[in-house]
Design a protein around this motif. Structure first.
Motif, PDB file in Angstrom:
ATOM      1  N   ILE A  13     -76.759  45.877  42.753  1.00  0.00           N
ATOM      2  CA  ILE A  13     -77.993  46.093  43.499  1.00  0.00           C
ATOM      3  C   ILE A  13     -78.791  47.120  42.710  1.00  0.00           C
ATOM      4  O   ILE A  13     -78.439  48.286  42.656  1.00  0.00           O
ATOM      5  N   VAL A  14     -79.859  46.667  42.078  1.00  0.00           N
ATOM      6  CA  VAL A  14     -80.590  47.511  41.135  1.00  0.00           C
ATOM      7  C   VAL A  14     -81.982  47.879  41.637  1.00  0.00           C
ATOM      8  O   VAL A  14     -82.819  48.349  40.870  1.00  0.00           O
ATOM      9  N   PHE A  15     -82.229  47.678  42.918  1.00  0.00           N
ATOM     10  CA  PHE A  15     -83.555  47.944  43.468  1.00  0.00           C
ATOM     11  C   PHE A  15     -83.998  49.381  43.202  1.00  0.00           C
ATOM     12  O   PHE A  15     -85.075  49.630  42.685  1.00  0.00           O
ATOM     13  N   VAL A  16     -83.153  50.335  43.530  1.00  0.00           N
ATOM     14  CA  VAL A  16     -83.492  51.746  43.346  1.00  0.00           C
ATOM     15  C   VAL A  16     -83.489  52.088  41.863  1.00  0.00           C
ATOM     16  O   VAL A  16     -84.378  52.788  41.374  1.00  0.00           O
ATOM     17  N   GLU A  17     -82.516  51.575  41.150  1.00  0.00           N
ATOM     18  CA  GLU A  17     -82.378  51.879  39.727  1.00  0.00           C
ATOM     19  C   GLU A  17     -83.605  51.422  38.933  1.00  0.00           C
ATOM     20  O   GLU A  17     -84.039  52.108  38.007  1.00  0.00           O
ATOM     21  N   GLU A  18     -84.171  50.291  39.283  1.00  0.00           N
ATOM     22  CA  GLU A  18     -85.347  49.785  38.559  1.00  0.00           C
ATOM     23  C   GLU A  18     -86.593  50.626  38.793  1.00  0.00           C
ATOM     24  O   GLU A  18     -87.532  50.576  38.008  1.00  0.00           O
ATOM     25  N   LYS A  19     -86.607  51.399  39.847  1.00  0.00           N
ATOM     26  CA  LYS A  19     -87.752  52.264  40.155  1.00  0.00           C
ATOM     27  C   LYS A  19     -87.721  53.565  39.355  1.00  0.00           C
ATOM     28  O   LYS A  19     -88.710  54.285  39.313  1.00  0.00           O
ATOM     29  N   LEU A  20     -86.596  53.860  38.738  1.00  0.00           N
ATOM     30  CA  LEU A  20     -86.445  55.118  38.000  1.00  0.00           C
ATOM     31  C   LEU A  20     -87.022  55.003  36.588  1.00  0.00           C
ATOM     32  O   LEU A  20     -87.044  53.916  36.005  1.00  0.00           O
ATOM     33  N   PRO A  21     -87.447  56.140  36.022  1.00  0.00           N
ATOM     34  CA  PRO A  21     -87.865  56.133  34.624  1.00  0.00           C
ATOM     35  C   PRO A  21     -86.678  55.787  33.716  1.00  0.00           C
ATOM     36  O   PRO A  21     -85.531  56.064  34.072  1.00  0.00           O
TER      37      PRO A  21
ATOM     38  N   VAL B  80     -78.106  57.368  35.283  1.00  0.00           N
ATOM     39  CA  VAL B  80     -77.505  56.732  36.468  1.00  0.00           C
ATOM     40  C   VAL B  80     -76.502  55.662  36.027  1.00  0.00           C
ATOM     41  O   VAL B  80     -75.408  55.557  36.591  1.00  0.00           O
ATOM     42  N   GLU B  81     -76.847  54.891  35.014  1.00  0.00           N
ATOM     43  CA  GLU B  81     -75.932  53.861  34.512  1.00  0.00           C
ATOM     44  C   GLU B  81     -74.654  54.491  33.957  1.00  0.00           C
ATOM     45  O   GLU B  81     -73.553  53.983  34.196  1.00  0.00           O
ATOM     46  N   ILE B  82     -74.798  55.585  33.237  1.00  0.00           N
ATOM     47  CA  ILE B  82     -73.625  56.282  32.704  1.00  0.00           C
ATOM     48  C   ILE B  82     -72.774  56.829  33.841  1.00  0.00           C
ATOM     49  O   ILE B  82     -71.540  56.719  33.823  1.00  0.00           O
ATOM     50  N   LEU B  83     -73.410  57.404  34.845  1.00  0.00           N
ATOM     51  CA  LEU B  83     -72.685  57.917  36.010  1.00  0.00           C
ATOM     52  C   LEU B  83     -71.922  56.793  36.717  1.00  0.00           C
ATOM     53  O   LEU B  83     -70.768  56.970  37.120  1.00  0.00           O
ATOM     54  N   GLN B  84     -72.552  55.630  36.838  1.00  0.00           N
ATOM     55  CA  GLN B  84     -71.876  54.480  37.448  1.00  0.00           C
ATOM     56  C   GLN B  84     -70.632  54.096  36.646  1.00  0.00           C
ATOM     57  O   GLN B  84     -69.571  53.846  37.219  1.00  0.00           O
ATOM     58  N   GLU B  85     -70.780  54.061  35.332  1.00  0.00           N
ATOM     59  CA  GLU B  85     -69.651  53.704  34.472  1.00  0.00           C
ATOM     60  C   GLU B  85     -68.520  54.725  34.602  1.00  0.00           C
ATOM     61  O   GLU B  85     -67.345  54.355  34.638  1.00  0.00           O
ATOM     62  N   VAL B  86     -68.876  56.001  34.678  1.00  0.00           N
ATOM     63  CA  VAL B  86     -67.864  57.054  34.831  1.00  0.00           C
ATOM     64  C   VAL B  86     -67.120  56.880  36.158  1.00  0.00           C
ATOM     65  O   VAL B  86     -65.884  56.940  36.202  1.00  0.00           O
ATOM     66  N   LEU B  87     -67.855  56.656  37.237  1.00  0.00           N
ATOM     67  CA  LEU B  87     -67.221  56.490  38.552  1.00  0.00           C
ATOM     68  C   LEU B  87     -66.310  55.269  38.580  1.00  0.00           C
ATOM     69  O   LEU B  87     -65.201  55.324  39.125  1.00  0.00           O
ATOM     70  N   ILE B  88     -66.760  54.179  37.989  1.00  0.00           N
ATOM     71  CA  ILE B  88     -65.930  52.973  37.949  1.00  0.00           C
ATOM     72  C   ILE B  88     -64.691  53.229  37.091  1.00  0.00           C
ATOM     73  O   ILE B  88     -63.583  52.803  37.443  1.00  0.00           O
TER      74      ILE B  88
END
Length: 165
Positions: free
Chosen positions: A72-80, A87-95
């Motif tokens: 779900i990338v709705f919020v992510e696409e709104k970011l610079p 955020v993508e790196i943080l997601q990878e770290v959490l996973i």
């Protein structure tokens, strides 16, 4: 690192392809023995169930590695773009942390505990079946580290581009 990833991709791809082919043959045989001979095979049914579990776990690791999983990338696409990479790196770290803690460690512990219990129809230790959790977790951890390195490289390249280097 890319060579290792390519090799791992090919291994997992072929494992999933072969597993799917074997499952198709087993289910076909199961249907034939059930409806034509009125004597279903318990072995093929159980083996297909275990192969399906393996297919799902290794397939999930493969799709995660390709970054083709549902998101779900709705919020992510709104970011610079720069914040999006963080955020993508943080997601990878959490996973990756989840995969290490739950899949690798927990899967390994489950595998050890289940090695003493044998499947009634196949006679194999249940730990063999449970080993797919830990092994697919190792794949996910590798893919996560590789993705983090790739995203970090993109972040550095973008920062250098902004600075005019």
């Amino acid at each position: 690192m890319k060579t290792i990833r390519g090799t791992l991709d090919r291994i997992v791809e072929w494992f999933c392809i072969v597993t799917m082919g074997v499952m198709t043959l087993l289910v076909t045989w199961q249907v034939i023995t059930r409806y034509f001979f009125n004597n279903p095979s318990a072995i093929t049914e159980r083996l297909t169930q275990y192969l399906f579990v393996w297919l799902v776990l290794y397939g999930a690791a493969y799709v995660f590695g390709k970054r083709d999983h549902m998101a779900i990338v709705f919020v992510e696409e709104k970011l610079p773009p720069s914040i999006r990479r963080v955020v993508e790196i943080l997601q990878e770290v959490l996973i990756g942390v989840f995969a290490v803690g739950v899949m690798v460690y927990g899967g390994y512990q489950s595998t050890l505990k289940q090695m003493v219990q044998a499947d009634a129809s196949l006679g194999i230790p249940m730990g063999v079946v449970y080993s797919a959790i830990a092994l697919s977790g190792i794949c996910i951890v590798f893919y996560s580290v590789h993705n983090i390195m790739e995203l970090s490289g993109k972040k550095r390249a973008a920062a250098m581009k902004e600075e005019g280097v």
